[in-house]
Structures are given as structure tokens and as C-alpha cells.
Design a protein around this motif. Structure first.
Motif, mmCIF file in Angstrom:
data_model
loop_
_atom_site.group_PDB
_atom_site.id
_atom_site.type_symbol
_atom_site.label_atom_id
_atom_site.label_comp_id
_atom_site.label_asym_id
_atom_site.label_seq_id
_atom_site.Cartn_x
_atom_site.Cartn_y
_atom_site.Cartn_z
ATOM 1 N N UNK A 3 0.852 -1.188 0.000
ATOM 2 C CA UNK A 3 0.000 0.000 0.000
ATOM 3 C C UNK A 3 0.896 1.248 0.000
ATOM 4 N N UNK A 4 0.568 2.206 -0.847
ATOM 5 C CA UNK A 4 1.410 3.397 -0.900
ATOM 6 C C UNK A 4 1.014 4.400 0.173
ATOM 7 N N UNK A 5 1.929 5.316 0.408
ATOM 8 C CA UNK A 5 1.707 6.347 1.421
ATOM 9 C C UNK A 5 0.416 7.128 1.137
ATOM 10 N N UNK A 7 -2.231 6.191 -0.440
ATOM 11 C CA UNK A 7 -3.426 5.393 -0.183
ATOM 12 C C UNK A 7 -3.722 5.327 1.314
ATOM 13 N N UNK A 8 -2.660 5.199 2.078
ATOM 14 C CA UNK A 8 -2.861 5.188 3.532
ATOM 15 C C UNK A 8 -3.444 6.510 3.999
ATOM 16 N N UNK A 9 -2.871 7.574 3.451
ATOM 17 C CA UNK A 9 -3.345 8.908 3.845
ATOM 18 C C UNK A 9 -4.812 9.095 3.471
ATOM 19 N N UNK A 10 -5.190 8.540 2.322
ATOM 20 C CA UNK A 10 -6.577 8.694 1.878
ATOM 21 C C UNK A 10 -7.535 8.042 2.873
ATOM 22 N N UNK A 11 -7.212 6.836 3.290
ATOM 23 C CA UNK A 11 -8.068 6.144 4.248
ATOM 24 C C UNK A 11 -8.157 6.928 5.554
ATOM 25 N N UNK A 12 -6.988 7.388 6.011
ATOM 26 C CA UNK A 12 -6.974 8.112 7.279
ATOM 27 C C UNK A 12 -7.768 9.417 7.180
#
Lengths: 453, 91
Positions: A3-5, A7-12
Motif C-alpha cells: 500500500x502506498x503512502x 493510499x494510507x493517507x486517503x483512508x486516514x
């Protein structure tokens, strides 16, 4: 692939800033084996079965919520329509059963329990009639019990005798709870084409085709969709649809994962994922604001239905790809009192009852959480139900009416229902009556759409 | 035994010692860091770590310890099972 950074930021971001949440995990429990000739034993069995299966519902859901970092707002229960196990009980005994359900809901600390229901779309049994008679009292003396009545469907037509009755029941329920602005009516839904696995309240019940116990999930996320659209202010409508679709996909995937984990830990089968966009009174968590973001000055103006149709369809397309078992109502909800944008639309004169009716042709579910003047007659309420039911029947979709004729209130006033139920501006009903039409009674025959075999 | 992975996200104002504080909590809990990346986003320090939590019995407990660090340094720190990211962003 990792998972890219981003994508993680989007979820958060979706969770922390845009109100992404799982609106509800709803456990459906069959009460079919709880009927008993001994009334006290019957109540004990009902209480025992619900608390047995749902005993860990809240704690497990809360644990999963923490581990995955996605809030689960409501934990709920739906049960077999009570009319189906009522037998020859009296009205007061039916109310006793409602109290038993309320006690179970409170002891388990779930916020609503649905299924004080009857399905009378073609005809009414004695037990159905008893249950319906008990609804006003049952919803007055309980806090968490929700009730629904099916008065029509595409295959059977519309039971207009039941429609007439429900107008009277709604009036009576409002009158009994007039001190709290007729709140009993906020827990009562009149359906055409109800679904058996709906996880959303107040219309959830555990249908006849369901198993012993099941876990259904309803996701939410108007805020996430709204924010996604805000990042594309100049997209054409095809692109808008694409943005909504992608967002709905992600929301649904999160919901399905959470639902499956909760179901697995509770040791019950996972049922369905309901893809509805359900607004709340939280800031920016509004379906109306999504429509306005698309370019409408106020929700309710010309173009509203087209925008809503586009949104509803895009949500379904994204959601259907994301989940293996889609069910429930799966569409956008437009409850007035629970959506700050809808409230503003009504207050500023942009959104009317007629427009809301028209909107229900292209989305789920119907006239939802609408407060009307206290002097609206039972026949007028019945006629409103009949109109909605006709939309559902002809279009082969679920429609519903959850309407509150608030005693003593006039058009333009605001009423507070509190908590999730929100607050609503009082709307005016048509000044001309429908008495004769409703008094005719009988059954509107099943439409030609029913002849599909 | 299947490995369980979680994502630790740290967002807040950039300052000295963020990584050291966070990683020492992880080390104290015997949590192995598998991947780490960071960036500065509109003046906000953003760090993501993928960690192995196979041997962690309570994620809640770890979260509580990270919350303490978060409070001290005015950071938002979350630990979430990795599956949620995977299911949202991968088919």
C-alpha cells in the motif's frame, strides 16, 4: 503490492476528516421458535434468545472498531416480524412483548431493535390486526423498539384497508407522544416492497426467508463523497459519476471487511452489505450538500432529481463491484430531519413535500422523517402513504413513509426529536382532502409489472 | 503462524525526536518495523509504518501507549490492522 503512502493517507483522511464510518452492524435474529402457549414463557424465550445471540454484539463491534480504526456508529438488532409469532394474543400482550424487546435492547445497550412489524400487503390476519392496534401504545411505552408495516408490493398491489388503518395509527401514535413532538411516529415506517435484510432503522426486520441469525452491515459516507466531489469542481457529470463510483467502492470495501470480521468473531453468518448513503446531522455529512456541490443552488430546485439519480446510480455501481453480497435498501436516503442540507432546503423554501415525493422515484427509500402540521388528518396521511406505495409498486422498488404529524405545531416551526433522529421543520400538507378516496378501501390490484412469469 | 500486520500512522507538526519516541514504544512492545516512509505535507509531518503485530495480544494496549506519546508531542497516532487499507485500495 504494498500500500502506498498516498493510499494510507486517503483512508486516514476519510475516517478522521470526512466522517467515514460504518453506520450500523445489525444482527438479525429469528424468533420463530419463541412462540409458546404460556405467555410468560414466550416473553422469557424472546428475551433469552435475543440476549444469547447478541450478548457480545456491542463489545465485539467495539473491539473491531478499535483494531481497524473505523468507527461503527450503531449496533442494532432486527427480529422476526412480531405479528408472525403473536398467535391469538391480545393487544395488551402485544405491548408486553414490545416491552420485552425494549428491555433486551437496553440490557444489551444496542440503540434500536426493529421488528415490531406486520406484513399485510395483501390481507390482514387477526394477529396482524392485533399488532397494528398495539403499535401506538408499544412505541409510547418503549424507547428503542422500532415498528414497520408492509402495506403493498409489486406482486400483490396495495392493501388500501391497511393504508387507511395506518393513517389512524400514525395519528394516534403522535397524539400519545405529543409531549415529545410525536416521537413515536419517528420509530414507525410504512413500507411498500420492504426488504427482509435491511440493516437500517426504523424499518429493519428479520424476514421470513432469513436464517436463525445473521449479521448485516450498513455503510455510510455522504461526507466522503462530498469531499471527493469538492476536489473535482470542474468535472463534467460523467466524471462526477466516476468519482462517486470510486468513492462508494472504497467505502463499501471497508464496510464489508468490518462486517465479515465482526460476524466471524461472533460466530454468525455474514448476511449482506447495504450500500446506502445515510446522512447525519454532523457537519458536512449530508446528501443534500452532495447535490448542491454538483451545482444546485439549493436542494429541491430544478435539477435535483437528475442529480440524485446520477448519485444514487453511481453509489450502486461502485458498491456492487465492491461487495459479494449486496442487499438491504442500497440507495441514498433522504431523511429530512437527519440531514442539515435538507433542513436548510425546506427552511429556505427550495424543498417541498411534492419535490421530496418526486425524489423518491429515483432513490431509496421514501418520505423519511418528515414532520407535518399537527392538523393533518388521518386520511391525508393515508393518502400520502398510498402515493408513496404507488411509486414503489409501479417502479418495483422499496418506498416507505415515516411521517410525524406533530401535535399543535404549525408550518414553519422547528421540532427537535433528539439524538440520531435530529430536528425537522414542519411542512404543510395539501389543503384539499382525500377522504372519499381513502374511505373506499379495498385493494389496488397488482400492476401489470407483476405479471413477469 | 500467519503474520498479522498493522499500519502505524503519525500526523502532526514536525519536530525533533518523533521517530525516536514512536519507535521506542514499538521496540518496548517487541513490535518489528517492516517498512517506514515519511513526508512533509503542507507543513505537517506524516509518517507511516508497516509493523508486525503477530505477537501483540492487545492492539488496544499498544494504541494507549502510542496515545501517550501523541499527547506529549501533540501528534495524532493511530494503529490500524493493515487489511483495511488493502481492502479499500486493492482488488
Amino acid at each position: 503490492m504494498d500500500i502506498t503512502l498516498n493510499e494510507m493517507l486517503e483512508t486516514i483522511r476519510m475516517v478522521q476528516m470526512e466522517n467515514l464510518d460504518i453506520r450500523t452492524v445489525t444482527m438479525g435474529i429469528s424468533l420463530k421458535d419463541c412462540a409458546d402457549a404460556d405467555f410468560n414463557k414466550m416473553k422469557d424465550r424472546i428475551y433469552g434468545k435475543i440476549t444469547h445471540y447478541a450478548g457480545q454484539l456491542k463489545s465485539v463491534a467495539e473491539q473491531v472498531e478499535k483494531e481497524y480504526g473505523i468507527p461503527i456508529i450503531n449496533k442494532r438488532i432486527s427480529v422476526t416480524p412480531i405479528a408472525e409469532i403473536l398467535g391469538d394474543r391480545s393487544v395488551s400482550e402485544a405491548v408486553e412483548i414490545a416491552k420485552t424487546l425494549d428491555r433486551a435492547a437496553k440490557d444489551l445497550d444496542v440503540d434500536f431493535l426493529g421488528g415490531f412489524s406486520a406484513l399485510v400487503h395483501k390481507g390482514m390476519t387477526k394477529a396482524d390486526a392485533t399488532l397494528i392496534e398495539a403499535i401506538p401504545e408499544a412505541l409510547t411505552v418503549t424507547d428503542r423498539v422500532c415498528s414497520s408495516v408492509s402495506i403493498g408490493n409489486t406482486k400483490a398491489g396495495i392493501n388500501m384497508d391497511a393504508v387507511r388503518k395506518m393513517g389512524e395509527i400514525i395519528k394516534e401514535a403522535a397524539e400519545k407522544t405529543k409531549e415529545q413532538n410525536g416521537i413515536a411516529c419517528a420509530k414507525l415506517v410504512v413500507f411498500c416492497n420492504p426488504v427482509e435484510d435491511n440493516p437500517f432503522m426504523a424499518g429493519a426486520f428479520h424476514g421470513a426467508g432469513e436464517g436463525e441469525v445473521v449479521l448485516n452491515v450498513g455503510v455510510s459516507g455522504p461526507g466522503v463523497v462530498l469531499n471527493a466531489l469538492k476536489r473535482h469542481p470542474d468535472a463534467d457529470l460523467g466524471e462526477v459519476s466516476e468519482v462517486i463510483k470510486k468513492t462508494a467502492f472504497k467505502i463499501t470495501r471497508a464496510g464489508e471487511l468490518i462486517g465479515r470480521v465482526v460476524a466471524k468473531r461472533l460466530g454468525v453468518p455474514f448476511g449482506i452489505m447495504d450500500l446506502s448513503l445515510a446522512p447525519t446531522n454532523a457537519m458536512n455529512d449530508s446528501v443534500a450538500e452532495i447535490l448542491e456541490e454538483m451545482g444546485l443552488e439549493r436542494v429541491g430546485t430544478h435539477g435535483t432529481i437528475a442529480a440524485l439519480a446520477l448519485m444514487n446510480d453511481a453509489v450502486k455501481k461502485g458498491g456492487a463491484m465492491a461487495s459479494s453480497y449486496v442487499g438491504g435498501l442500497s440507495g441514498a436516503f433522504i431523511p429530512v430531519s437527519e440531514d442539515n442540507g435538507m433542513i436548510r432546503g425546506v427552511q429556505e423554501g427550495a424543498l417541498t413535500l411534492s419535490k421530496l415525493e418526486a425524489m423518491t422515484c429515483v432513490c431509496s427509500v421514501g418520505l423519511d422523517m418528515i414532520a407535518v402540521t399537527g392538523d393533518a388528518s388521518a386520511e391525508t396521511l393515508s393518502a400520502i402513504i398510498a402515493d408513496e406505495a404507488a411509486i414503489g409498486m409501479i417502479n418495483k422498488k422499496t418506498t416507505a413513509v415515516r411521517i410525524i404529524p406533530v401535535p399543535g405545531k404549525k408550518a414553519g416551526e422547528m421540532v427537535e426529536f433528539g439524538g440520531l433522529l435530529g430536528r425537522a421543520p414542519i411542512m404543510e400538507v395539501n389543503q384539499y382532502n382525500s377522504v372519499k378516496f381513502i374511505q373506499r378501501g379495498g385493494r389496488i390490484p397488482a400492476p401489470i409489472q407483476a405479471l413477469s412469469n | 503462524m500467519e503474520t498479522k500486520r498493522a499500519v502505524v500512522s503519525v500526523v502532526g507538526k514536525d519536530q525533533i525526536g518523533i521517530i525516536s519516541h514512536v519507535t521506542s514504544v514499538l521496540a518496548n512492545n517487541k513490535v518489528n518495523i517492516l517498512d517506514i516512509s515519511q513526508t512533509i505535507l503542507q507543513d505537517f509531518f506524516t509518517m507511516m509504518m508497516i509493523v508486525d503485530v503477530t505477537n501483540i495480544s492487545s492492539l488496544e494496549d499498544l494504541q494507549a501507549q502510542l496515545d501517550e506519546v501523541g499527547k506529549k508531542l501533540a501528534l495524532t497516532i493511530h494503529v490500524q490492522m493493515e487489511e483495511i487499507f488493502r481492502s479499500m485500495h486493492r482488488i
